[in-house]
Design an enzyme around this catalytic site. Structure first.
Site, PDB file in Angstrom:
ATOM      1  N   GLU A  40     -12.615  11.530 -10.205  1.00 18.53           N
ATOM      2  CA  GLU A  40     -12.301  11.483  -8.922  1.00 18.53           C
ATOM      3  C   GLU A  40     -10.290  12.337  -9.395  1.00 18.53           C
ATOM      4  O   GLU A  40      -9.703  12.207  -9.966  1.00 18.53           O
ATOM      5  CB  GLU A  40     -11.590  10.858  -8.061  1.00 18.53           C
ATOM      6  CG  GLU A  40     -10.701  10.756  -7.216  1.00 18.53           C
ATOM      7  CD  GLU A  40     -10.252   9.149  -6.033  1.00 18.53           C
ATOM      8  OE1 GLU A  40     -12.017   8.584  -5.700  1.00 18.53           O
ATOM      9  OE2 GLU A  40      -9.376   9.279  -5.643  1.00 18.53           O
TER      10      GLU A  40
ATOM     11  N   HIS B 188      -9.798  -5.502   2.107  1.00 21.18           N
ATOM     12  CA  HIS B 188      -8.753  -4.349   2.724  1.00 21.18           C
ATOM     13  C   HIS B 188      -7.445  -5.344   3.446  1.00 21.18           C
ATOM     14  O   HIS B 188      -8.087  -6.177   4.194  1.00 21.18           O
ATOM     15  CB  HIS B 188      -9.892  -3.611   3.795  1.00 21.18           C
ATOM     16  CG  HIS B 188      -9.032  -1.678   4.148  1.00 21.18           C
ATOM     17  ND1 HIS B 188      -8.189  -2.395   5.287  1.00 21.18           N
ATOM     18  CD2 HIS B 188      -9.090  -1.138   3.593  1.00 21.18           C
ATOM     19  CE1 HIS B 188      -7.334  -1.486   5.448  1.00 21.18           C
ATOM     20  NE2 HIS B 188      -7.790  -0.045   4.271  1.00 21.18           N
TER      21      HIS B 188
ATOM     22  N   THR C  81     -10.100  13.938  -3.098  1.00 23.70           N
ATOM     23  CA  THR C  81      -9.685  12.896  -2.435  1.00 23.70           C
ATOM     24  C   THR C  81      -8.904  14.408  -0.780  1.00 23.70           C
ATOM     25  O   THR C  81      -9.387  15.481  -1.120  1.00 23.70           O
ATOM     26  CB  THR C  81      -8.479  12.415  -2.465  1.00 23.70           C
ATOM     27  OG1 THR C  81      -7.130  13.370  -3.096  1.00 23.70           O
ATOM     28  CG2 THR C  81      -8.239  11.697  -3.355  1.00 23.70           C
ATOM     29  N   TYR C  82      -8.919  13.493   0.427  1.00 22.56           N
ATOM     30  CA  TYR C  82      -8.558  14.266   1.303  1.00 22.56           C
ATOM     31  C   TYR C  82      -7.208  13.699   2.358  1.00 22.56           C
ATOM     32  O   TYR C  82      -7.395  12.334   1.983  1.00 22.56           O
ATOM     33  CB  TYR C  82      -9.570  13.825   2.576  1.00 22.56           C
ATOM     34  CG  TYR C  82      -8.919  14.621   3.834  1.00 22.56           C
ATOM     35  CD1 TYR C  82      -9.932  16.286   3.776  1.00 22.56           C
ATOM     36  CD2 TYR C  82      -9.334  13.883   4.849  1.00 22.56           C
ATOM     37  CE1 TYR C  82     -10.065  17.299   4.968  1.00 22.56           C
ATOM     38  CE2 TYR C  82      -8.859  14.997   6.071  1.00 22.56           C
ATOM     39  CZ  TYR C  82      -9.501  16.307   6.300  1.00 22.56           C
ATOM     40  OH  TYR C  82      -9.710  17.046   7.385  1.00 22.56           O
TER      41      TYR C  82
ATOM     42  N   TYR D 234     -13.764  -3.062  -0.889  1.00 23.53           N
ATOM     43  CA  TYR D 234     -12.443  -3.469  -1.814  1.00 23.53           C
ATOM     44  C   TYR D 234     -12.643  -4.752  -2.144  1.00 23.53           C
ATOM     45  O   TYR D 234     -12.607  -5.870  -1.313  1.00 23.53           O
ATOM     46  CB  TYR D 234     -11.485  -3.975  -0.123  1.00 23.53           C
ATOM     47  CG  TYR D 234     -11.494  -2.424   0.253  1.00 23.53           C
ATOM     48  CD1 TYR D 234     -10.010  -2.008  -0.347  1.00 23.53           C
ATOM     49  CD2 TYR D 234     -11.780  -1.651   1.034  1.00 23.53           C
ATOM     50  CE1 TYR D 234     -10.148  -0.402   0.432  1.00 23.53           C
ATOM     51  CE2 TYR D 234     -11.563  -0.293   1.558  1.00 23.53           C
ATOM     52  CZ  TYR D 234     -10.376   0.235   0.559  1.00 23.53           C
ATOM     53  OH  TYR D 234     -10.330   1.409   1.176  1.00 23.53           O
TER      54      TYR D 234
ATOM     55  N   ARG E  69     -12.485   6.151   6.651  1.00 23.75           N
ATOM     56  CA  ARG E  69     -11.933   5.448   8.072  1.00 23.75           C
ATOM     57  C   ARG E  69     -10.469   6.578   7.158  1.00 23.75           C
ATOM     58  O   ARG E  69     -10.315   7.127   8.431  1.00 23.75           O
ATOM     59  CB  ARG E  69     -11.268   4.404   7.851  1.00 23.75           C
ATOM     60  CG  ARG E  69     -10.892   3.699   9.603  1.00 23.75           C
ATOM     61  CD  ARG E  69      -9.677   2.271   9.652  1.00 23.75           C
ATOM     62  NE  ARG E  69      -8.929   2.167   8.328  1.00 23.75           N
ATOM     63  CZ  ARG E  69      -7.678   1.574   8.277  1.00 23.75           C
ATOM     64  NH1 ARG E  69      -8.100   0.319   9.188  1.00 23.75           N
ATOM     65  NH2 ARG E  69      -6.772   1.570   7.857  1.00 23.75           N
ATOM     66  N   GLY E  70     -10.014   6.173   6.774  1.00 26.32           N
ATOM     67  CA  GLY E  70      -8.083   7.127   6.588  1.00 26.32           C
ATOM     68  C   GLY E  70      -7.339   5.697   6.641  1.00 26.32           C
ATOM     69  O   GLY E  70      -7.725   4.927   7.259  1.00 26.32           O
TER      70      GLY E  70
END
Ligand code: FAD
Length: 289
Positions: free
Chosen positions: A8, A142, A39-40, A138, A98-99
Site C-alpha cells: 500500500e 473499529h 490510499t484516498y 479490524y 466508509r472513511g
C-alpha cells in the site's frame, strides 16, 4: 499454499515525495505483488492525486493497482464519476471504505446524497463495472463499533455486496489477528482475511496513529523502542525484526496473504518479503504450513 503479498502507498504531495514514492515502487515491483493499492485522503482530499498515481501505475508498470475509495464528502453521482474514471483508466480493483471525516476525530456522518455505508458503496461500484473489491476489517475492533461481532456482521454485509478480500487494520498483537480470523470463520466469513503489516521506524507516529484507529501498542513493543528516539539505525533493525516475527508466526499457522503498509518506503517491506522467501524474479515460495 502459494504466498501472496500486496503493498500500500499513499499519493505524494510534492515533487520530492513523488520521486521517493516511485523509487519505492520500482524497488518493490520485482517482488511481483498480487496488487498494489493507493490510499484516498480523508474526506476525498486526494481524489486527483490518488487517480494520477493509480493511472501512472497502470501506464508505466506491470503492477495491478487497486484504488482506495471512501463514502465521505461526495454525492453518489460524484463518487460514481470517480469509479467510472477508474474503469476507463483500466483499473479493475477498488478498496471500498466508509472513511473518516476530513476533520479527524469528528464523529462519522454520512454525506447528504452520498453512499452511507461501505456495503452501499460496494453496490455502487459493482453497478459501474465488475471490479474486484477489497474491504477493511479490524482485529481489535473499529473504535465506532459496539462489539467485535457487530464489526464482523458488517464485514459479512460487505462480502454479500461483492467484496472478496478483507485487509486488516495493523495490529501488533499477533494473537489478535489469530483470534479475529478464528472468530470471523466461525461467524461465516469465507473470503481471505489478509493481515495488514505496518513496518515502521517512526514509533511515535505509530503510537499516534494507533490511538486514532483503535489499535493497541503492547508494552513489550514500547520497551523495544524506548530511548531510541535519536537512533534511527537501531529503530530500523527493531522495526524489521518486529514485522518479520509477526509475518513468520502468521505464515506458520497458515496465513498466506500479507498486505504491507509501506508508507512509501521500500526498505523494510523489501527485507521482510525476503524473510518470507519472496525474491525478485522468483515465484513466491510455498508457505511453511
Ligand atoms: P467500515 O468497516 O465500513 O465501518 C467501521 C465502523 O463504522 C462500523 O463497524 C460501524 O460501527 C461504523 N459505521 C459504519 N457505517 C456507519 C454509518 N453509516 N453511520 C455510523 N457508523 C457507521 N481511510 C481513508 O480515508 N482513506 C483510505 O484510503 C483508507 N484506507 C484504509 C485501508 C485499510 C486496509 C484500512 C483497515 C483502513 C483504511 N482507512 C482509510 C481508514 C478507514 O477509512 C477508517 O478506519 C474509517 O474509520 C472506517 O472505514 P471502514 O471502511 O473501515 O469502515
Amino acid at each position: 499454499m502459494a504466498l501472496n503479498v500486496s503493498f500500500e502507498f499513499f499519493p505524494p504531495k510534492t515533487d520530492d515525495a513523488e520521486l521517493s514514492l516511485w523509487k519505492a515502487i520500482r524497488r518493490l515491483e520485482p517482488l511481483a505483488p498480487g496488487f498494489v493499492s493507493v490510499t484516498y485522503g480523508a474526506g476525498g482530499s486526494t481524489r486527483e492525486r490518488t487517480h494520477a498515481t493509480v493511472k501512472r501505475i497502470v501506464d508505466e508498470t506491470g503492477l495491478k493497482p487497486a484504488a482506495h475509495l471512501t463514502c465521505v464528502g461526495a454525492t453518489k453521482a460524484e463518487i460514481d464519476e470517480v469509479i467510472q474514471e477508474y474503469w476507463d483508466a483500466g483499473v479493475r480493483h477498488i478498496v471500498a471504505l466508509r472513511g473518516d471525516m476530513p476533520d479527524m476525530g469528528a464523529a462519522y456522518a454520512p454525506t447528504g446524497g452520498g453512499y452511507h455505508s461501505t456495503p452501499e458503496l460496494i453496490e455502487g461500484i459493482k453497478a459501474v463495472g465488475e471490479f474486484e473489491v477489497s474491504v477493511s476489517c479490524y482485529p481489535e475492533k473499529h473504535p465506532d463499533t459496539p462489539t467485535l461481532d457487530a464489526d464482523i456482521d458488517l464485514l459479512k454485509r460487505k462480502i454479500d455486496a461483492g467484496a472478496t478480500r478483507a485487509i486488516t487494520q495493523f495490529a501488533f498483537d499477533t494473537d489478535a489477528h489469530i483470534r479475529f480470523l478464528e472468530r470471523a470463520r466461525r461467524l461465516g466469513v469465507k473470503v481471505p482475511v489478509v493481515p495488514g503489516i505496518m513496518p515502521t521506524t517512526n514509533f511515535k507516529g505509530i503510537v499516534r496513529m494507533a490511538g486514532r484507529c483503535g489499535a493497541s501498542v503492547p508494552q513489550w513493543l514500547r520497551e523495544r523502542f524506548e530511548g531510541l528516539d535519536e537512533d534511527l539505525e537501531t529503530r530500523k533493525l527493531i522495526a524489521a525484526t518486529v514485522a518479520a516475527e509477526q509475518v513468520e508466526r502468521l505464515q506458520a499457522i497458515g496465513f498466506d496473504n500479507f498486505h504491507f503498509y509501506t508508507l512509501n518506503q521500500a526498505d523494510l517491506t523489501y527485507a521482510i518479503c525476503r524473510i518470507l522467501g519472496i525474491k525478485p524474479g522468483v515465484k513466491p515460495l510455498e508457505a511453511a504450513a
